[in-house]
Design an enzyme around this catalytic site. Structure first.
Site, PDB file in Angstrom:
ATOM      1  N   ASP A 169       2.223  -2.752  -0.424  1.00  0.00           N
ATOM      2  CA  ASP A 169       1.314  -1.819   0.262  1.00  0.00           C
ATOM      3  C   ASP A 169       0.730  -2.454   1.524  1.00  0.00           C
ATOM      4  O   ASP A 169       0.551  -3.670   1.598  1.00  0.00           O
ATOM      5  CB  ASP A 169       0.185  -1.423  -0.714  1.00  0.00           C
ATOM      6  CG  ASP A 169      -0.492  -0.134  -0.302  1.00  0.00           C
ATOM      7  OD1 ASP A 169      -0.029   0.525   0.652  1.00  0.00           O
ATOM      8  OD2 ASP A 169      -1.508   0.220  -0.939  1.00  0.00           O
ATOM      9  N   ASN A 208       4.819   9.858  -2.455  1.00  0.00           N
ATOM     10  CA  ASN A 208       4.999   9.603  -1.024  1.00  0.00           C
ATOM     11  C   ASN A 208       5.671  10.765  -0.279  1.00  0.00           C
ATOM     12  O   ASN A 208       5.687  10.793   0.957  1.00  0.00           O
ATOM     13  CB  ASN A 208       5.772   8.296  -0.774  1.00  0.00           C
ATOM     14  CG  ASN A 208       4.966   7.044  -1.045  1.00  0.00           C
ATOM     15  OD1 ASN A 208       5.486   6.037  -1.502  1.00  0.00           O
ATOM     16  ND2 ASN A 208       3.657   7.083  -0.757  1.00  0.00           N
TER      17      ASN A 208
HETATM   18  C1  IPE Z   1       2.107   2.909  -3.469  1.00  0.00           C
HETATM   19  O1  IPE Z   1       1.511   2.830  -2.232  1.00  0.00           O
HETATM   20  C2  IPE Z   1       3.556   3.240  -3.325  1.00  0.00           C
HETATM   21  C3  IPE Z   1       4.370   2.223  -2.689  1.00  0.00           C
HETATM   22  C4  IPE Z   1       3.994   1.008  -2.352  1.00  0.00           C
HETATM   23  C5  IPE Z   1       5.742   2.576  -2.444  1.00  0.00           C
HETATM   24  P1  IPE Z   1       0.708   4.068  -1.600  1.00  0.00           P
HETATM   25  O2  IPE Z   1       0.128   3.566  -0.339  1.00  0.00           O
HETATM   26  O3  IPE Z   1       1.586   5.245  -1.527  1.00  0.00           O
HETATM   27  O4  IPE Z   1      -0.396   4.318  -2.704  1.00  0.00           O
HETATM   28  P2  IPE Z   1      -1.790   5.084  -2.608  1.00  0.00           P
HETATM   29  O5  IPE Z   1      -1.483   6.428  -2.009  1.00  0.00           O
HETATM   30  O6  IPE Z   1      -2.674   4.273  -1.726  1.00  0.00           O
HETATM   31  O7  IPE Z   1      -2.270   5.144  -4.004  1.00  0.00           O
HETATM   32  C1  IPE Z   2       3.415   0.786   1.776  1.00  0.00           C
HETATM   33  O1  IPE Z   2       2.657   0.789   2.938  1.00  0.00           O
HETATM   34  C2  IPE Z   2       4.784   1.366   1.991  1.00  0.00           C
HETATM   35  C3  IPE Z   2       4.985   2.684   1.358  1.00  0.00           C
HETATM   36  C4  IPE Z   2       4.136   3.320   0.624  1.00  0.00           C
HETATM   37  C5  IPE Z   2       6.268   3.311   1.591  1.00  0.00           C
HETATM   38  P1  IPE Z   2       1.788   2.048   3.355  1.00  0.00           P
HETATM   39  O2  IPE Z   2       2.627   2.915   4.230  1.00  0.00           O
HETATM   40  O3  IPE Z   2       1.211   2.707   2.169  1.00  0.00           O
HETATM   41  O4  IPE Z   2       0.663   1.355   4.219  1.00  0.00           O
HETATM   42  P2  IPE Z   2      -0.882   1.715   4.257  1.00  0.00           P
HETATM   43  O5  IPE Z   2      -1.365   1.684   2.836  1.00  0.00           O
HETATM   44  O6  IPE Z   2      -0.996   3.090   4.852  1.00  0.00           O
HETATM   45  O7  IPE Z   2      -1.480   0.656   5.102  1.00  0.00           O
HETATM   46 MG    MG Z   3      -0.518   2.464   1.172  1.00  0.00          MG
END
Ligand code: IPE
Ligand code: IPE
Ligand code: MG
Length: 243
Positions: free
Chosen positions: A19, A67
């Site tokens: 993340d 997602n």
């Molecule tokens: C969790 O991250 C999913 C992945 C790392 C693929 P998100 O960024 O989507 O999670 P939330 O929305 O903050 O819970």
């Molecule tokens: C994790 O990084 C990757 C995926 C969930 C695909 P994020 O895209 O969630 O990054 P933040 O949480 O918005 O910084």
């Molecule tokens: Mg995230």
């Protein structure tokens, strides 16, 4: 360096919620897709490092079933990166005896991504040194519902329902549960990841954003893991003072 203690407290299975890509990009004034690109490079380094250390199973959360709620162009960028990743990494996985396994429902993915995943899984199918589980369109609750459905379809009866038979119908059937679950970027939640499998995993959270998570950061997590006392409900055998 990982301090491998005499009782070898290296996890057999590491799961990572990768993340913070978006925030990494935002801090640099870049589009989110650049964060995902940097995140993919981090994946490469962490896979290599785990393979070198002899970790048997590595599970990476790449795209959750939630997602899909992101903007279309971000989803498209993620899937483009997936193709690029598979093109470059498949031969390297073969060379390094790594088996790719997808967990999640890939029937919902665009055709080229589905085909590339199938191709990569079949090419790496003989890998024996490490299993790389990529969680794509994965959701923990859906996985459990799917397991129950498959148990019914297999005509098992109520007496056959055990912790083990449920495990055997998850995407991770036959694999050990994660010993260590890592989440980067400071968020303190599971976000629907491996809900059944992580019942007794050690949790490690770091503020580091995923694109900055390198082999030193992983070693830090492994050292923290090695210092944990996994009691599984028992009492501590040699308690340290203050425990
Ligand atoms: C969790 O991250 C999913 C992945 C790392 C693929 P998100 O960024 O989507 O999670 P939330 O929305 O903050 O819970
Ligand atoms: C994790 O990084 C990757 C995926 C969930 C695909 P994020 O895209 O969630 O990054 P933040 O949480 O918005 O910084
Ligand atoms: Mg995230």
């Amino acid at each position: 360096m990982v301090e491998d203690t005499e009782n070898n407290k290296l996890p057999r299975h590491i799961a990572i919620i990768m993340d913070g890509n978006g925030r990494w990009a935002a801090r640099r004034g870049l589009p989110r897709s650049e964060g995902h690109k940097a995140g993919a490079a981090a994946v490469r380094d962490i896979v290599t490092h785990c393979r070198r250390l002899g970790i048997g199973y590595l599970t990476l959360y790449a795209f959750s079933s939630e997602n899909w709620n992101r903007p279309k162009n971000e989803i498209a960028a993620l899937f483009r990166l997936l193709l690029e990743f598979l093109n470059v990494e498949t031969p390297l996985m073969v060379e390094n005896d790594i088996r790719l396994n997808v967990i999640g429902d890939i029937t919902a993915l665009p055709a080229p991504q589905r085909a590339a995943l199938r191709h990569s899984m079949s090419r790496t199918g003989k890998g024996r040194q490490m299993v790389l589980n990529l969680a794509i369109n994965y959701g923990g609750r859906t996985e459990i519902a799917r397991a129950v459905k498959n148990i019914l379809l297999a005509n098992l009866t109520a007496d056959d329902i055990t912790e083990q038979s449920i495990s055997d119908h998850l995407y991770t059937a036959g694999q050990p549960d994660p010993d260590l679950l890592i989440r980067t970027s400071g968020e303190l939640r599971l976000s629907n990841f491996l809900l059944y499998q992580c019942a007794y995993s050690e949790l490690y959270f770091t503020e580091t954003l995923w694109p900055d998570f390198d082999s030193n950061e992983l070693d830090r997590a492994l050292n923290a893991y090695a210092a944990r006392s996994r009691r599984f409900g028992r009492i501590e055998e040699n308690p340290k003072e203050g425990d």
